[in-house]
Design a protein around this motif. Structure first.
Motif: not given
Length: 572
Positions: A120-121, A164-169, A176-178
C-alpha cells in the motif's frame, strides 16, 4: 568504579547510531519489497548506499562547533554583538520535540498496517515522512539550523526511491506512453512505414507494437531524477543549478525513450514482431547509460563555474568534532526512542500472532507440468502482469488435450481442446493477502474480451489419497455468431493458502466463493482489523478451450480426469 567520560561518550554516541540505523533500515527493508518486484523502481536498491555516502561526505565538512554554539546562543535568548535582544527559541524547540514524538507514535499504526498491506503505497510515504521528520528534528536539536541545512539533502534523498502513489503515477504513465507512441509513429512515417496510433499502441502492417511503461520513459524518468539529484549533490551545486541538472537528465530520458520507441517500431516493421523482444531490454539499458553519461557531463559543465562556497548551503564549513558531545547529550531520548521502535515491532507482530494462534498448516503441492503432452509450449508472462501480481514464482504453459474415443464425430471429445495452465506462488511476508485474488478467471478473461456465461460454483476434486483441492468452475464465450462457432472456455480456479484457520482447513472455500478483491481502502483496513497478513499463497488456473457447445458436465469430468496427473503433493 566509574566509566571514563570518553568511554561514556562513545557508548552514548553508539546508542544514537543504533537507533537511527534501526529506524532507516526498517524503512529501506519495507521499500525493498517494491524494488524487488517492480522494475520501474529497481534503481531503489542503489539509493540507501548513495544516501549513506552522501551523509558521510556531509559529515566530513559539517559546520564548525563555534557556529553551532553561536546558533544555540541565539536560541537561548542571548544578545547579539550590537546588544539587541534575540527572541527565545524554547517554544520552537518544544514544538519540534512534539512533532518528533507524534512521528514516533504514528510509526505504530503505520507498521501495523504495513504488515497486513506491504504494497500500500500511501503507507510507504507516511513511513518515509515520519523517519525523515525524526531525523531532521534530531539534527536540528544537536546542531541548530546550520546542521539542518547541511544534512537535509542526504536525509531527504531516500524519498526518490519511495513509489509514487497511483493518483500521481498513472496519469504520468499514460501520458508518457501516448506521447512516446505519437512521436514514434510520426518518425517512422517519415521513413515510409505506415503507422497509426491507437492509444499507446502503434499499428503497422505487421501488427501492433505496444508502448508500455518501460518504453514510455517512466522508469528512466525516475532513474534520471535520482541521477540528477545525486550528481548535483556531489558537485554541491546551487538550488537553481540542481533544478537545471534534473531537467537535463529528464530531457535526455524523454528523448532517448522516444528514440527507443521508434527503434522498436522500426525493428517490428523491418523484421517481425518477435524481434522486438530481443531488442527491448537492451535498448532500455542504453537509455539508462545515456542518462548517466549525459547527466555526468552536464554536472561537470554546471560545476565548472560554480563558486567554491556552496550557494545552496550559504557557506562551506570546517571539520571540527566538538559536535560529538552534543550528540551524546541526546542519548536518553535516543534510548527511549529505540525502546519504542522495538516495542512497535513486537506489538504490531503480536497483533497478527494473536489472531493466528490456532492456525493450521495445509498440505503443500506443486504443479507437475505435462512436458510430453501434445503441442506443449511455455507461455511468456509479460512484464505488466509480473508488476501487478508481484508473484515470487510464476509459470504458464499450453498444450492440446487428446481426443477421447467417441463414435459421435460431433462430440466434444472428438474436437481439439486446448489447455492453458497458470500457476503463481507468493511466499509469505512481502505482499498483501488480497493480492492472489487479482488473478482470477472472472477478472482476467473478461479483460481480454471473453464474456462470462456461467459460474458453476466450487467443488472439491481428489488429487491423492489424502488430499482434495477446491476449484471454482467458470464458463466463458468469445466471438460473434451462433453457439456452434463461438469459442468456449471452461476455467477452473484454485486459491490455496499455506496456513488457515481450523474451520477453513476443512473447507478451504471462503476466498473463492466471494467476489474478487477490488483493493478498496475498506478491504485493506478490514484485513488489518481481522489480523490477516500474508502467510503464503498459490493460485492454479486451468482453462480448457474449444469451439461449439461444450457440455458443462462433460468438461467437469474431463478436468477431474486430468487434474491428478498435474498435481504433485509434497511430503510434510
Amino acid at each position: 568504579m566509574s566509566i571514563p567520560f570518553a568511554q561514556r561518550v562513545s557508548v552514548r554516541s553508539a546508542l544514537v547510531v543504533i537507533f537511527f540505523a534501526t529506524l532507516w533500515l526498517e524503512l529501506w527493508r519495507q521499500l525493498s519489497g517494491e524494488w524487488s518486484v517492480n522494475d520501474q523502481y529497481s534503481y531503489g536498491w542503489f539509493v540507501p548506499f548513495f544516501a549513506v555516502v552522501l551523509f558521510w561526505l556531509r559529515w566530513e565538512d559539517a559546520p564548525k562547533a563555534r557556529e553551532i554554539r553561536g546558533q544555540k546562543s541565539e536560541d537561548t535568548g542571548q544578545r547579539t554583538n550590537n546588544g539587541e535582544p534575540i527572541a527565545n527559541n524554547s517554544k520552537a524547540r518544544a514544538i519540534a520535540i512534539g512533532i518528533a514524538i507524534v512521528a514516533l507514535l504514528v510509526l505504530f499504526p503505520v507498521r501495523l498496517f504495513e504488515i497486513g498491506n506491504p504494497d500500500w503505497r500511501p503507507l510507504s510515504w507516511l513511513h518515509a515522512i515520519c523517519v525523515v521528520t525524526i531525523t531532521l528534528i534530531f539534527l536540528w536539536s544537536v546542531g541548530g539550523k546550520p546542521w539542518l541545512r547541511h544534512f537535509a539533502f542526504p536525509v531527504l534523498f531516500t524519498l526518490v526511491a519511495v513509489p509514487w502513489v497511483s493518483l500521481v503515477e498513472e496519469p504520468i504513465v499514460q501520458g508518457l506512453m501516448r506521447v512516446a507512441a505519437a512521436v514514434a509513429s510520426e518518425v517512422v512515417a517519415l521513413f515510409g512505414i505506415p503507422a497509426q496510433v491507437e492509444g499507446n499502441l502503434i499499428r503497422i502492417p505487421g501488427g501492433l507494437v505496444g508502448v508500455n511503461e518501460a518504453c514510455s520513459g517512466v522508469r528512466s524518468l525516475q532513474t534520471s531524477l535520482m541521477i540528477g539529484l545525486l550528481f548535483g549533490e556531489l558537485k554541491r551545486l546551487s538550488i537553481f543549478r540542481r533544478i537545471v541538472l534534473v531537467a537535463v537528465a529528464g530531457a535526455i530520458a524523454f528523448v532517448g525513450n522516444c528514440i527507443r520507441a521508434f527503434f522498436l517500431v522500426w525493428v517490428a516493421a523491418s523484421q517481425n514482431l518477435a524481434a522486438v523482444s530481443r531488442w527491448h531490454d537492451l535498448a532500455g539499458y542504453g537509455i539508462v547509460a545515456a542518462v548517466f553519461i549525459g547527466t555526468l557531463v552536464a554536472a561537470a559543465l554546471l560545476g565548472r563555474t560554480k563558486k567554491e562556497v556552496s550557494l545552496w548551503l550559504g557557506g562551506a564549513y570546517g571539520s571540527e568534532r566538538e559536535q560529538r558531545s552534543e550528540i551524546s547529550g541526546q542519548f536518553r531520548i535516543s534510548a527511549a526512542a529505540l525502546v519504542w521502535l522495538i516495542a512497535v515491532e513486537f506489538a504490531a507482530a503480536g497483533w497478527y500472532r494473536a489472531h493466528e494462534h490456532d492456525l493450521a498448516r495445509t498440505a503443500r503441492w506443486e504443479i507437475q507440468w505435462p512436458q510430453n503432452a501434445s503441442n506443449f509450449h511455455e507461455i511468456k508472462i509479460d512484464d505488466e502482469k509480473r508488476r501487478i501480481l508481484r508473484f515470487d514464482r510464476g509459470r504458464a504453459a499450453a498444450w492440446t488435450l487428446p481426443a477421447l474415443n467417441s463414435t459421435d464425430a460431433a462430440s466434444w471429445a472428438a474436437r481439439p481442446l486446448t489447455c492453458t495452465l497458470y500457476f503463481f506462488r507468493w511466499n509469505s511476508g512481502k505482499n498483501s493477502a488480497l493480492l492472489a485474488s487479482l488473478h482470477r478467471p472472472d477478472v482476467c478473461l473478461p479483460a481480454v474480451g471473453w464474456n462470462q456465461t456461467g459460474d458453476i460454483g466450487v467443488k472439491k476434486y481428489s488429487v491423492g489419497p489424502d488430499l482434495s483441492l477446491p476449484f471454482r468452475h467458470f464458463e466463458f464465450r468469445h466471438g460473434a455468431g451462433d453457439e456452434s462457432t463461438q469459442q468456449v472456455a471452461h476455467a477452473f480456479y484454485c486459491l490455496w493458502e499455506d496456513v488457515v484457520s481450523p474451520a477453513a482447513a476443512k473447507s478451504q472455500l471462503p476466498d473463492m466463493t466471494t467476489s474478487p478483491s477490488e483493493w478498496t481502502r475498506d478491504e485493506r483496513i478490514r484485513a488489518v482489523l481481522e489480523g490477516r497478513r500474508h502467510l503464503g499463497q498459490q493460485v492454479m488456473e486451468l482453462v480448457i478451450q474449444g469451439r461449439g457447445a461444450l457440455d458443462e458436465k462433460e468438461m467437469n469430468a474431463r478436468f477431474e480426469t486430468e487434474l491428478p496427473s498435474l498435481i504433485k503433493v509434497e511430503a510434510q
